[in-house]
Design a protein around this motif. Sequence first.
Motif, PDB file in Angstrom:
ATOM      1  N   VAL A 247       0.837  -1.206   0.000  1.00 26.58           N
ATOM      2  CA  VAL A 247       0.000   0.000   0.000  1.00 26.58           C
ATOM      3  C   VAL A 247       0.867   1.249   0.000  1.00 26.58           C
ATOM      4  O   VAL A 247       0.682   2.162  -0.818  1.00 26.58           O
ATOM      5  CB  VAL A 247      -0.949   0.011   1.214  1.00 26.58           C
ATOM      6  N   LEU A 248       1.831   1.307   0.907  1.00 27.87           N
ATOM      7  CA  LEU A 248       2.643   2.519   1.054  1.00 27.87           C
ATOM      8  C   LEU A 248       3.584   2.717  -0.131  1.00 27.87           C
ATOM      9  O   LEU A 248       3.760   3.841  -0.610  1.00 27.87           O
ATOM     10  CB  LEU A 248       3.430   2.457   2.363  1.00 27.87           C
TER      11      LEU A 248
ATOM     12  N   MET B 187      -1.751  -7.767  -4.208  1.00 25.61           N
ATOM     13  CA  MET B 187      -2.034  -7.033  -5.442  1.00 25.61           C
ATOM     14  C   MET B 187      -3.259  -6.134  -5.270  1.00 25.61           C
ATOM     15  O   MET B 187      -3.303  -5.009  -5.772  1.00 25.61           O
ATOM     16  CB  MET B 187      -2.245  -7.997  -6.606  1.00 25.61           C
ATOM     17  N   GLY B 188      -4.249  -6.632  -4.519  1.00 31.26           N
ATOM     18  CA  GLY B 188      -5.403  -5.794  -4.213  1.00 31.26           C
ATOM     19  C   GLY B 188      -5.008  -4.591  -3.368  1.00 31.26           C
ATOM     20  O   GLY B 188      -5.468  -3.462  -3.607  1.00 31.26           O
TER      21      GLY B 188
ATOM     22  N   GLY C 263      -2.352   2.587  -4.770  1.00 32.79           N
ATOM     23  CA  GLY C 263      -2.084   3.402  -5.950  1.00 32.79           C
ATOM     24  C   GLY C 263      -3.273   4.222  -6.409  1.00 32.79           C
ATOM     25  O   GLY C 263      -3.111   5.137  -7.221  1.00 32.79           O
ATOM     26  N   GLY C 264      -4.458   3.903  -5.900  1.00 39.79           N
ATOM     27  CA  GLY C 264      -5.655   4.629  -6.315  1.00 39.79           C
ATOM     28  C   GLY C 264      -6.159   5.613  -5.275  1.00 39.79           C
ATOM     29  O   GLY C 264      -6.215   6.825  -5.510  1.00 39.79           O
ATOM     30  N   LEU C 265      -6.479   5.102  -4.102  1.00 38.10           N
ATOM     31  CA  LEU C 265      -7.125   5.942  -3.094  1.00 38.10           C
ATOM     32  C   LEU C 265      -6.184   6.974  -2.461  1.00 38.10           C
ATOM     33  O   LEU C 265      -6.548   8.141  -2.304  1.00 38.10           O
ATOM     34  CB  LEU C 265      -7.725   5.053  -1.996  1.00 38.10           C
TER      35      LEU C 265
ATOM     36  N   GLY D  70      -6.361  10.984  -2.397  1.00 38.42           N
ATOM     37  CA  GLY D  70      -6.426  11.728  -1.141  1.00 38.42           C
ATOM     38  C   GLY D  70      -5.413  12.855  -1.086  1.00 38.42           C
ATOM     39  O   GLY D  70      -5.696  13.939  -0.556  1.00 38.42           O
ATOM     40  N   VAL D  71      -4.227  12.609  -1.642  1.00 41.84           N
ATOM     41  CA  VAL D  71      -3.213  13.670  -1.713  1.00 41.84           C
ATOM     42  C   VAL D  71      -3.740  14.838  -2.543  1.00 41.84           C
ATOM     43  O   VAL D  71      -3.555  16.006  -2.187  1.00 41.84           O
ATOM     44  CB  VAL D  71      -1.901  13.126  -2.309  1.00 41.84           C
ATOM     45  N   GLY D  72      -4.404  14.533  -3.646  1.00 40.84           N
ATOM     46  CA  GLY D  72      -4.970  15.581  -4.481  1.00 40.84           C
ATOM     47  C   GLY D  72      -6.028  16.381  -3.758  1.00 40.84           C
ATOM     48  O   GLY D  72      -6.085  17.619  -3.866  1.00 40.84           O
ATOM     49  N   ILE D  73      -6.879  15.705  -3.000  1.00 37.51           N
ATOM     50  CA  ILE D  73      -7.914  16.398  -2.220  1.00 37.51           C
ATOM     51  C   ILE D  73      -7.265  17.304  -1.172  1.00 37.51           C
ATOM     52  O   ILE D  73      -7.671  18.456  -0.979  1.00 37.51           O
ATOM     53  CB  ILE D  73      -8.846  15.368  -1.554  1.00 37.51           C
TER      54      ILE D  73
END
Length: 200
Positions: free
Chosen positions: A30-31, A151-152, A158-160, A164-167
């Motif tokens: 995840v990280l 992989m999930g 890579g998605g959420l 969140g950084v963009g928000i």
Amino acid sequence: SSDLSLEVALAGTFETLMVPGVWMGIAAFVLHTALEVAAAVWSFTLLTESRGLSVGSAGVWVTAYFGGLVAGRIALGTFADKLSLITLFRLAGVLSLLGTLLFWQFTVVELSFIGLVLLGFGLGPIFPTLVSATPRYVGKRHTQNSMGIQMGASAIGGGLLPAGVGILAAAVGLEAVSVSLVAFAVMMLIVLWMFDRFVR
């Protein structure tokens, strides 16, 4: 032979989720993916809209970041046999964190550029090494389940998290991007540093 078949018999998903090493793998995937994707997606916007670089210059920087990723994976193939798994994880984590710290500061532009490339280089070996080392930190019985779970987790990271950084950047300013990269790198280094407790 019966002992061998018991050793490699596949575990159930719930049983796999009870293995501590699986959760370390999930956290690392995840990280790592969050850091790699967030840097790829947001660094160009940060450089052009917040730090005043031209589109051409920012494009060179981001291209160099991807070059660092490729170079890191090539270096993995070259030096993997010379480093232990734990040493490789820790070295890659330290280089990634150092890269984010250099990119975070913009007082010395050249160091910021080096930081972005160093971040890519540090991140390069981590994903393939995590994949290949999965049996060593979860055990053979849990490898197949763990690969799917990881992989999930990678897709989520890579998605959420980059979203969140963009928000966050929209709410408080684009420099939140560089701070977020540092935060991801710190957490990733902590996880990678602790892998020696689970590697067999």
